[in-house]
Write a protein that holds these residues in place. Sequence first.
Motif, PDB file in Angstrom:
ATOM      1  N   ARG A   1       0.832  -1.211   0.000  1.00 34.15           N
ATOM      2  CA  ARG A   1       0.000   0.000   0.000  1.00 34.15           C
ATOM      3  C   ARG A   1       0.872   1.269   0.000  1.00 34.15           C
ATOM      4  O   ARG A   1       0.561   2.240  -0.678  1.00 34.15           O
ATOM      5  CB  ARG A   1      -0.909   0.005   1.225  1.00 34.15           C
ATOM      6  N   ALA A   2       1.976   1.250   0.758  1.00 32.21           N
ATOM      7  CA  ALA A   2       2.871   2.404   0.796  1.00 32.21           C
ATOM      8  C   ALA A   2       3.487   2.642  -0.566  1.00 32.21           C
ATOM      9  O   ALA A   2       3.606   3.794  -1.017  1.00 32.21           O
ATOM     10  CB  ALA A   2       3.960   2.187   1.847  1.00 32.21           C
ATOM     11  N   GLN A   3       3.843   1.576  -1.253  1.00 28.89           N
ATOM     12  CA  GLN A   3       4.422   1.711  -2.589  1.00 28.89           C
ATOM     13  C   GLN A   3       3.397   2.305  -3.555  1.00 28.89           C
ATOM     14  O   GLN A   3       3.737   3.153  -4.384  1.00 28.89           O
ATOM     15  CB  GLN A   3       4.892   0.346  -3.102  1.00 28.89           C
ATOM     16  N   ALA A   4       2.157   1.866  -3.418  1.00 29.03           N
ATOM     17  CA  ALA A   4       1.106   2.413  -4.277  1.00 29.03           C
ATOM     18  C   ALA A   4       0.907   3.907  -4.002  1.00 29.03           C
ATOM     19  O   ALA A   4       0.747   4.719  -4.935  1.00 29.03           O
ATOM     20  CB  ALA A   4      -0.194   1.661  -4.062  1.00 29.03           C
ATOM     21  N   ALA A   5       0.957   4.270  -2.715  1.00 26.21           N
ATOM     22  CA  ALA A   5       0.802   5.689  -2.364  1.00 26.21           C
ATOM     23  C   ALA A   5       1.969   6.503  -2.894  1.00 26.21           C
ATOM     24  O   ALA A   5       1.781   7.613  -3.432  1.00 26.21           O
ATOM     25  CB  ALA A   5       0.699   5.838  -0.845  1.00 26.21           C
ATOM     26  N   LEU A   6       3.196   5.937  -2.785  1.00 28.12           N
ATOM     27  CA  LEU A   6       4.371   6.635  -3.309  1.00 28.12           C
ATOM     28  C   LEU A   6       4.295   6.807  -4.817  1.00 28.12           C
ATOM     29  O   LEU A   6       4.626   7.870  -5.363  1.00 28.12           O
ATOM     30  CB  LEU A   6       5.645   5.885  -2.928  1.00 28.12           C
ATOM     31  N   ASP A   7       3.855   5.768  -5.474  1.00 29.21           N
ATOM     32  CA  ASP A   7       3.703   5.878  -6.924  1.00 29.21           C
ATOM     33  C   ASP A   7       2.688   6.968  -7.297  1.00 29.21           C
ATOM     34  O   ASP A   7       2.896   7.737  -8.239  1.00 29.21           O
ATOM     35  CB  ASP A   7       3.273   4.523  -7.506  1.00 29.21           C
ATOM     36  N   GLN A   8       1.604   7.025  -6.538  1.00 32.33           N
ATOM     37  CA  GLN A   8       0.577   8.034  -6.807  1.00 32.33           C
ATOM     38  C   GLN A   8       1.126   9.450  -6.559  1.00 32.33           C
ATOM     39  O   GLN A   8       0.902  10.374  -7.350  1.00 32.33           O
ATOM     40  CB  GLN A   8      -0.639   7.776  -5.925  1.00 32.33           C
ATOM     41  N   ILE A   9       1.880   9.578  -5.442  1.00 26.68           N
ATOM     42  CA  ILE A   9       2.466  10.894  -5.126  1.00 26.68           C
ATOM     43  C   ILE A   9       3.468  11.298  -6.188  1.00 26.68           C
ATOM     44  O   ILE A   9       3.501  12.461  -6.631  1.00 26.68           O
ATOM     45  CB  ILE A   9       3.130  10.848  -3.728  1.00 26.68           C
ATOM     46  N   ARG A  10       4.299  10.364  -6.630  1.00 24.22           N
ATOM     47  CA  ARG A  10       5.299  10.663  -7.649  1.00 24.22           C
ATOM     48  C   ARG A  10       4.643  11.109  -8.943  1.00 24.22           C
ATOM     49  O   ARG A  10       5.076  12.061  -9.585  1.00 24.22           O
ATOM     50  CB  ARG A  10       6.185   9.440  -7.881  1.00 24.22           C
ATOM     51  N   SER A  11       3.567  10.429  -9.302  1.00 18.78           N
ATOM     52  CA  SER A  11       2.872  10.805 -10.547  1.00 18.78           C
ATOM     53  C   SER A  11       2.250  12.205 -10.423  1.00 18.78           C
ATOM     54  O   SER A  11       2.274  12.999 -11.370  1.00 18.78           O
ATOM     55  CB  SER A  11       1.799   9.770 -10.867  1.00 18.78           C
ATOM     56  N   LEU A  12       1.707  12.519  -9.237  1.00 17.03           N
ATOM     57  CA  LEU A  12       1.136  13.871  -9.030  1.00 17.03           C
ATOM     58  C   LEU A  12       2.231  14.941  -9.071  1.00 17.03           C
ATOM     59  O   LEU A  12       2.030  16.040  -9.625  1.00 17.03           O
ATOM     60  CB  LEU A  12       0.398  13.934  -7.683  1.00 17.03           C
ATOM     61  N   MET A  13       3.402  14.661  -8.467  1.00  9.81           N
ATOM     62  CA  MET A  13       4.498  15.614  -8.485  1.00  9.81           C
ATOM     63  C   MET A  13       4.991  15.864  -9.908  1.00  9.81           C
ATOM     64  O   MET A  13       5.262  17.004 -10.292  1.00  9.81           O
ATOM     65  CB  MET A  13       5.653  15.103  -7.603  1.00  9.81           C
ATOM     66  N   ILE A  14       5.091  14.783 -10.691  1.00 13.09           N
ATOM     67  CA  ILE A  14       5.515  14.938 -12.085  1.00 13.09           C
ATOM     68  C   ILE A  14       4.474  15.721 -12.868  1.00 13.09           C
ATOM     69  O   ILE A  14       4.794  16.594 -13.694  1.00 13.09           O
ATOM     70  CB  ILE A  14       5.763  13.552 -12.714  1.00 13.09           C
ATOM     71  N   LYS A  15       3.221  15.477 -12.587  1.00 17.43           N
ATOM     72  CA  LYS A  15       2.133  16.138 -13.310  1.00 17.43           C
ATOM     73  C   LYS A  15       2.118  17.649 -13.034  1.00 17.43           C
ATOM     74  O   LYS A  15       1.917  18.458 -13.945  1.00 17.43           O
ATOM     75  CB  LYS A  15       0.808  15.513 -12.890  1.00 17.43           C
ATOM     76  N   HIS A  16       2.342  18.042 -11.761  1.00 18.79           N
ATOM     77  CA  HIS A  16       2.284  19.461 -11.385  1.00 18.79           C
ATOM     78  C   HIS A  16       3.659  20.116 -11.310  1.00 18.79           C
ATOM     79  O   HIS A  16       3.760  21.292 -10.933  1.00 18.79           O
ATOM     80  CB  HIS A  16       1.595  19.594 -10.020  1.00 18.79           C
ATOM     81  N   GLY A  17       4.708  19.434 -11.649  1.00 18.36           N
ATOM     82  CA  GLY A  17       6.055  20.010 -11.667  1.00 18.36           C
ATOM     83  C   GLY A  17       6.596  20.335 -10.287  1.00 18.36           C
ATOM     84  O   GLY A  17       7.270  21.356 -10.101  1.00 18.36           O
ATOM     85  N   LEU A  18       6.317  19.515  -9.299  1.00 19.54           N
ATOM     86  CA  LEU A  18       6.762  19.747  -7.929  1.00 19.54           C
ATOM     87  C   LEU A  18       7.941  18.867  -7.601  1.00 19.54           C
ATOM     88  O   LEU A  18       8.137  17.808  -8.198  1.00 19.54           O
ATOM     89  CB  LEU A  18       5.620  19.460  -6.944  1.00 19.54           C
ATOM     90  N   THR A  19       8.742  19.354  -6.592  1.00 17.70           N
ATOM     91  CA  THR A  19       9.874  18.572  -6.108  1.00 17.70           C
ATOM     92  C   THR A  19       9.718  18.352  -4.606  1.00 17.70           C
ATOM     93  O   THR A  19       8.853  18.951  -3.952  1.00 17.70           O
ATOM     94  CB  THR A  19      11.197  19.304  -6.383  1.00 17.70           C
TER      95      THR A  19
END
Length: 206
Positions: free
Chosen positions: A25-43
């Motif tokens: 579940r943590a990996q899934a959450a991390l993947d989701q967060i990473r995709s959102l960061m890439i989508k909005h250009g955040l670091t």
Amino acid sequence: MATLEQIQTRMKKLQVQAEKIIARRAQAALDQIRSLMIKHGLTTEDIESRAKARRERARGEANGAAKSAKTAKGAPKGKLPPKYLNPKTGETWSGHARPPAWIKDVKDRSKFLIAGAAHGAATVSKAAAKSGKVAKKVTAKKVAGKKSAAKKAKAVGAKKAAVKKTAKKTGRAKAAPVKKAAAKKVSAKKASAAPATAPVAASAAA
């Protein structure tokens, strides 16, 4: 019935399965967060700076609330500094609301004044005296102005009366020589007519 060892081995297996599910579940959450960061250009730096600012804001609000609570505790509401002191009992009174029994019937309360309050009362009385002096000066100036205006009016009236009197006197003085001249003319006529009548009377007598 299962023994304690069997139960413990089963618990270990269940614990391993739970850890696997949590990691998945943590990996899934991390993947989701990473995709959102890439989508909005955040670091990660952006996320950390925002989290830091939020923590500092919450800390400042907590400190402000603590300070306000301390000031509220340190300065109780509705209490005024004491103005009068009873030297026998040490009781004090602020000078407001209902007076206590030890000062209730006292006419001159100045002897019960506390030093600072006495100084304040003295300054107030001085200010009142100054204002009274200023008011007296203003009224004196007004009275003096009224008196000077009345004097001026009297002087003007006196001048007018004097002018009228002088006019009457000059009129009388002018009329007197005219009357005297008329009287002289009448007497001259009488004198000229007197010798003419005298011989007539004499001839009549003869």
